[in-house]
Design a protein around this motif. Sequence first.
Motif, short mmCIF file in Angstrom:
data_model
loop_
_atom_site.label_atom_id
_atom_site.label_comp_id
_atom_site.label_asym_id
_atom_site.label_seq_id
_atom_site.Cartn_x
_atom_site.Cartn_y
_atom_site.Cartn_z
N GLY A 95 0.77 -1.38 -0.04
CA GLY A 95 0.11 0.24 0.05
C GLY A 95 0.78 1.18 0.07
O GLY A 95 0.65 2.11 -0.92
N PRO A 96 1.62 1.33 1.11
CA PRO A 96 2.48 2.64 1.19
C PRO A 96 3.53 2.70 -0.31
O PRO A 96 3.93 3.83 -0.64
CB PRO A 96 3.39 2.59 2.38
CG PRO A 96 2.54 1.61 3.18
CD PRO A 96 1.86 0.65 2.29
N CYS A 97 3.75 1.61 -0.92
CA CYS A 97 4.61 1.85 -1.93
C CYS A 97 3.91 2.43 -3.07
O CYS A 97 4.54 3.06 -4.20
CB CYS A 97 4.88 0.43 -2.62
SG CYS A 97 6.07 -0.41 -1.47
N ASN A 130 -7.34 -2.51 -5.24
CA ASN A 130 -6.55 -1.63 -6.46
C ASN A 130 -5.50 -0.95 -6.01
O ASN A 130 -4.50 -0.83 -6.68
CB ASN A 130 -7.66 -1.02 -7.16
CG ASN A 130 -8.72 -2.20 -7.89
OD1 ASN A 130 -8.27 -3.00 -8.39
ND2 ASN A 130 -10.06 -1.43 -8.28
N PHE A 131 -5.70 -0.35 -4.64
CA PHE A 131 -4.61 0.62 -4.29
C PHE A 131 -3.45 -0.07 -4.05
O PHE A 131 -2.15 0.24 -4.34
CB PHE A 131 -5.11 1.43 -3.25
CG PHE A 131 -4.01 2.36 -2.81
CD1 PHE A 131 -3.80 3.36 -3.23
CD2 PHE A 131 -3.52 1.98 -1.51
CE1 PHE A 131 -2.82 4.48 -2.74
CE2 PHE A 131 -2.44 2.78 -0.85
CZ PHE A 131 -2.31 4.15 -1.46
N LYS A 137 2.92 -2.55 -8.27
CA LYS A 137 3.34 -1.87 -9.86
C LYS A 137 4.24 -0.90 -9.56
O LYS A 137 5.31 -0.75 -10.07
CB LYS A 137 2.02 -1.49 -10.60
CG LYS A 137 1.50 -2.66 -11.12
CD LYS A 137 0.14 -2.60 -11.87
CE LYS A 137 -0.53 -3.81 -12.01
NZ LYS A 137 -1.87 -3.57 -12.98
N CYS A 138 3.97 0.28 -8.56
CA CYS A 138 4.94 1.22 -8.43
C CYS A 138 6.21 0.60 -7.86
O CYS A 138 7.32 1.48 -8.28
CB CYS A 138 4.30 2.36 -7.38
SG CYS A 138 2.89 3.30 -8.13
N TYR A 142 9.47 1.59 -9.97
CA TYR A 142 10.34 2.74 -9.46
C TYR A 142 11.43 2.48 -8.55
O TYR A 142 12.26 3.09 -8.30
CB TYR A 142 9.35 3.77 -9.37
CG TYR A 142 8.46 4.46 -10.11
CD1 TYR A 142 8.94 4.92 -11.31
CD2 TYR A 142 7.19 4.16 -9.80
CE1 TYR A 142 8.07 5.66 -12.16
CE2 TYR A 142 6.22 4.65 -10.76
CZ TYR A 142 6.73 5.47 -11.80
OH TYR A 142 5.83 5.89 -12.99
N ALA A 143 11.19 1.55 -7.69
CA ALA A 143 12.12 1.24 -6.72
C ALA A 143 13.48 0.84 -7.33
O ALA A 143 13.62 -0.11 -8.00
CB ALA A 143 11.67 0.06 -5.83
#
Length: 373
Positions: A95-97, A130-131, A137-138, A142-143
């Motif tokens: 979630g936080p990602c 979904n979040f 996916k983020c 991006y990581a």
Amino acid sequence: MKIAMIGQKRIPSREGGVEIHVEELSLRLVEMGHEVTVYNRGKKGFPHNREYHGIRIVTVPTINRKSLDAPVYSFFAAVHALFGRYDVIHFHAEGPCAMLWLPHLFGIRTVASIHGLDWQRSKWGNFASNFLLLGEKCAVKYADELIVLSQNVRQYFKDTYGRETLLIPNGVNRPEIRKANLITQKYGLRHGCYLLFLARIVPEKGLHYLLRAFAEIDTEKKLVVAGMSSHSDGYTDFIRKMAAKDKRVVMAGFVRGPELDELFSNAFLYLLPSDIEGMPISLLEAMSCGCPCLVSDIPENTEVLGPFGYTFRKGDPEDLRQKICSILKEGPSADKAVQARKYVLKHYDWDLVARETARSAYRNVKAEGKDTG
């Protein structure tokens, strides 16, 4: 290095595996000489500490509702962290990602730890699921470094996204083996007279399977259920109604400290009937105390348990009942429990986790990233 941690509810806390992981990792990074800032979620009734054993704590506002907690918290935490001049921002949990793109946009190096495939958990509705998937996916996109806790999840990211990951599991502290004292005074429990479930009371932990199976077992041993709800009050009410039908079930609630040590040290059998896991710290803790363990046969459980315990078919109360009955009749293997304790204390150690994170994740980030300080 200056390191920020975003994702946990708060530290110090045993509310879940993420909270334990962040606390244990941060404490050791501070001991190594790093500057660590942890972003806690604000909640009424919890202290807003500014420092904890050398860890700087920043408490950010959130909305304490199931679907909005992580999005609101992680947005404010990520925005605040943009101005912290950190060498690396370490996001924890899917979630936080979802906010990991913000520091990436500003050229700040990032690490993401995926503690489990959270979008699969049944307690979440469509928006939250979904979040969580967006966060996954983020993290993939991006990581700068992506950490997973189990081989099964590592394979998932490789098969689904073609993304290579670092495998750094959870750890465990060397426990204090305690005789039954507090638990005898409080619940009437003595050594070997009870089975133990210790986990968050959420649907994916499979407690309803266990209560259904235990109701059909003829034994004088009690079943202790220790844990707290996590955005699943409806399920918790359902569990309490199931438990109320059997006088042998002890609802202990949230436990910690010496009481927790006593429960692990004196249980006849530890049970984890989960459908979904990241990497269960409570299983590591039970094994480290030499407590015999029976778990569902999902890869995240069997990877930890290895040959040192017992398994049953995931989601099958009848198979669970039969396995419990067999262990009650024959007695758990003391040799397996001793081997499990030695194995866990050797291979799953928080000091090893911290050193590997600094060596493999943070060092690479430092070497590849531009100077942010």
